[in-house]
Motif scaffolding. Structure first.
Motif, short mmCIF file in Angstrom:
data_model
loop_
_atom_site.label_atom_id
_atom_site.label_comp_id
_atom_site.label_asym_id
_atom_site.label_seq_id
_atom_site.Cartn_x
_atom_site.Cartn_y
_atom_site.Cartn_z
N GLN A 1 30.48 9.58 42.28
CA GLN A 1 29.50 8.98 41.38
C GLN A 1 28.69 7.85 41.99
OE1 GLN A 1 28.82 10.25 38.59
NE2 GLN A 1 27.34 8.85 37.99
N ALA A 2 27.40 7.94 41.76
CA ALA A 2 26.35 7.09 42.27
C ALA A 2 26.73 5.67 42.65
CB ALA A 2 25.25 7.01 41.21
N GLY A 3 26.55 5.34 43.94
CA GLY A 3 26.74 3.98 44.37
C GLY A 3 25.75 3.05 43.72
N LEU A 4 24.61 3.59 43.26
CA LEU A 4 23.60 2.77 42.61
C LEU A 4 24.17 2.01 41.44
CD1 LEU A 4 20.66 1.91 42.12
CD2 LEU A 4 20.34 4.02 40.83
N VAL A 5 25.06 2.66 40.68
CA VAL A 5 25.63 2.01 39.50
C VAL A 5 26.40 0.77 39.92
CG1 VAL A 5 27.15 2.32 37.52
CG2 VAL A 5 25.81 4.24 38.36
N SER A 6 27.20 0.88 40.98
CA SER A 6 28.03 -0.24 41.40
C SER A 6 27.21 -1.39 41.95
CB SER A 6 29.02 0.24 42.47
OG SER A 6 29.82 1.28 41.96
N GLN A 7 26.00 -1.12 42.43
CA GLN A 7 25.20 -2.16 43.05
C GLN A 7 24.38 -2.95 42.04
OE1 GLN A 7 22.90 0.04 45.85
NE2 GLN A 7 24.68 0.67 47.03
N LEU B 1 19.64 5.68 33.69
CA LEU B 1 19.95 7.05 33.30
C LEU B 1 20.99 7.62 34.26
CD1 LEU B 1 19.38 9.82 31.87
CD2 LEU B 1 17.59 10.16 33.58
N THR B 2 22.11 8.09 33.73
CA THR B 2 23.16 8.72 34.54
C THR B 2 23.32 10.17 34.11
OG1 THR B 2 24.35 6.63 34.76
CG2 THR B 2 25.57 8.63 35.26
N ASP B 3 23.22 11.09 35.05
CA ASP B 3 23.41 12.51 34.76
C ASP B 3 24.90 12.81 34.63
OD1 ASP B 3 22.68 15.43 34.78
OD2 ASP B 3 23.94 15.34 36.58
N LEU B 4 25.28 13.48 33.56
CA LEU B 4 26.67 13.88 33.31
C LEU B 4 26.82 15.38 33.22
CD1 LEU B 4 27.33 11.38 30.35
CD2 LEU B 4 27.83 10.98 32.76
N SER B 5 25.78 16.11 33.57
CA SER B 5 25.67 17.52 33.21
C SER B 5 26.25 18.47 34.25
CB SER B 5 24.20 17.87 33.00
OG SER B 5 23.51 17.86 34.25
N VAL C 1 12.55 12.78 40.79
CA VAL C 1 13.90 12.40 41.21
C VAL C 1 14.87 13.41 40.63
CG1 VAL C 1 15.69 10.62 41.12
CG2 VAL C 1 13.27 9.96 41.23
N ARG C 2 15.70 14.00 41.47
CA ARG C 2 16.73 14.91 40.98
C ARG C 2 18.06 14.18 40.94
NH1 ARG C 2 19.16 20.72 43.26
NH2 ARG C 2 20.49 21.05 41.45
N LEU C 3 18.74 14.27 39.81
CA LEU C 3 20.03 13.61 39.64
C LEU C 3 21.12 14.66 39.48
CD1 LEU C 3 19.01 10.88 37.03
CD2 LEU C 3 19.10 10.66 39.53
N ARG C 4 22.19 14.48 40.24
CA ARG C 4 23.36 15.38 40.13
C ARG C 4 24.58 14.49 40.07
NH1 ARG C 4 26.51 18.47 38.72
NH2 ARG C 4 26.98 20.56 39.47
N ARG C 5 25.01 14.15 38.86
CA ARG C 5 26.06 13.15 38.65
C ARG C 5 25.69 11.86 39.36
NH1 ARG C 5 30.37 16.26 36.61
NH2 ARG C 5 29.30 17.97 35.58
N ASP C 6 24.44 11.53 39.27
CA ASP C 6 23.86 10.38 39.95
C ASP C 6 23.08 9.59 38.92
OD1 ASP C 6 23.20 8.73 41.99
OD2 ASP C 6 22.41 10.28 43.30
#
Length: 309
Positions: free
Chosen positions: A181-187, A249-253, A268-273
């Motif tokens: 899961q996205a390092g962006l969230v932690s930063q 926005l966090t993708d959970l799909s 931007v494509r998000l894959r659990r990101d």
């Protein structure tokens, strides 16, 4: 005497609306029935119910793995029960889990872990389990669950932010993509109080959410705040959080989410990101913008300040 214990606080989400729909007497009976079911579920997994608090239940477990497995089983069983309930009676459960030393006095328990579990329950969304880092580390490879890092977040009443995790319990989730899961969230910086709002438009319907109403879930599930009735959209497809004075926005799909901003030729494509939403743009759910019939939601963000550093 202090004892290292894993504390579980399970709370009913949606009870306020239930009182408005059913009236006090019928709603109180429905809430009491569900809190009793939660209590029985905790006890059946070797936990101890300490007390019931209105529409919440406080329980303790001797080990973190047992607590995590119990809460996951609880939400899985409740999801199956919800499918058989009439819509006005549907209530979700949200859970906070924290491990630490507690003091037991006359059957009650006190300590930092109790307070933190209650705060995490407040912060979590419907059908979610939030846990502290210590609980996750001690839980180890708990069966049939995966852990998604949410990042450093403020907890009300704590001087320092803490690393938090979400316990993913749904069987259709993919563990490989969840654990990356996205390092962006932690930063991102901890949650703050600068207010903003985000408006969504879908097939002529508009819905606006203030920052203090986050998290907002987008998905096919009827209890999602933004319900998109399209088979290509996952049950809980994406989640909108308020982070660092902006909407995240966090993708959970299962199949991904695409975002494009007005004035930009790329997407931007998000894959659990995750990515921060700003200005105006569109979100495509389940398929890319290349599909002319893609389920696409327009958004407009107002009153937020975006920080990427």
């Amino acid at each position: 005497m202090t004892v290292l214990t894993t504390v579980v606080f399970a709370d009913i989400s949606g009870s306020v609306a239930l009182y408005e729909t059913l009236g006090n007497e019928r709603a109180a009976a429905a809430v009491a029935q569900l809190t009793q079911w939660i209590s029985v579920s905790i006890q059946s997994h070797s936990g101890r119910v300490v007390k019931k608090l209105g529409d919440g239940v406080l329980g303790v477990f001797g080990d973190a793995a047992g607590a995590v497995a119990a809460t996951a089983d609880m939400l899985q069983a409740h999801e199956q029960r919800l499918a058989r309930w009439p819509y006005p009676l549907r209530m979700d459960i949200r859970v906070g889990v924290a491990t630490g030393e507690i003091v037991e006095v006359d059957g009650d328990c006190y300590g930092d872990a109790v307070n933190v579990a209650a705060r995490l329950c407040e912060r979590s969304g419907p059908g979610e389990i939030w846990a502290t880092e210590m609980a996750v580390l001690l839980a180890g490879a708990a069966p049939a669950v995966w852990f998604r890092k949410l990042g450093m977040m403020d907890i009300r009443g704590k001087a320092e932010p803490a690393m938090l995790y979400q316990v993913e319990w749904r069987q259709d989730q993919e563990p490989d993509s969840l654990t990356m899961q996205a390092g962006l969230v932690s930063q991102l910086s901890p949650v703050d109080s600068i207010l903003g709002s985000i408006q969504f438009s879908w097939h002529g319907l508009d819905a606006t959410f203030a920052s203090n109403e986050a998290p907002v879930h987008i998905g096919r599930a009827t209890h999602a705040q933004l319900c998109i009735n399209d088979l290509r959209v996952s049950r809980l497809h994406a989640r909108i959080d308020w982070r660092n004075s902006g909407f995240l926005l966090t993708d959970l799909s299962s199949f991904g989410t695409w975002v494009r901003f007005d004035g930009s030729d790329s997407h931007v494509r998000l894959r659990r990101d995750a990515c921060i939403l700003h200005g105006t743009g569109e979100i495509s759910l389940g398929v890319s913008f290349a599909d002319p019939k893609a389920p696409t939601v327009a958004f407009h963000v107002a009153g937020s300040r975006m920080h990427l550093g």
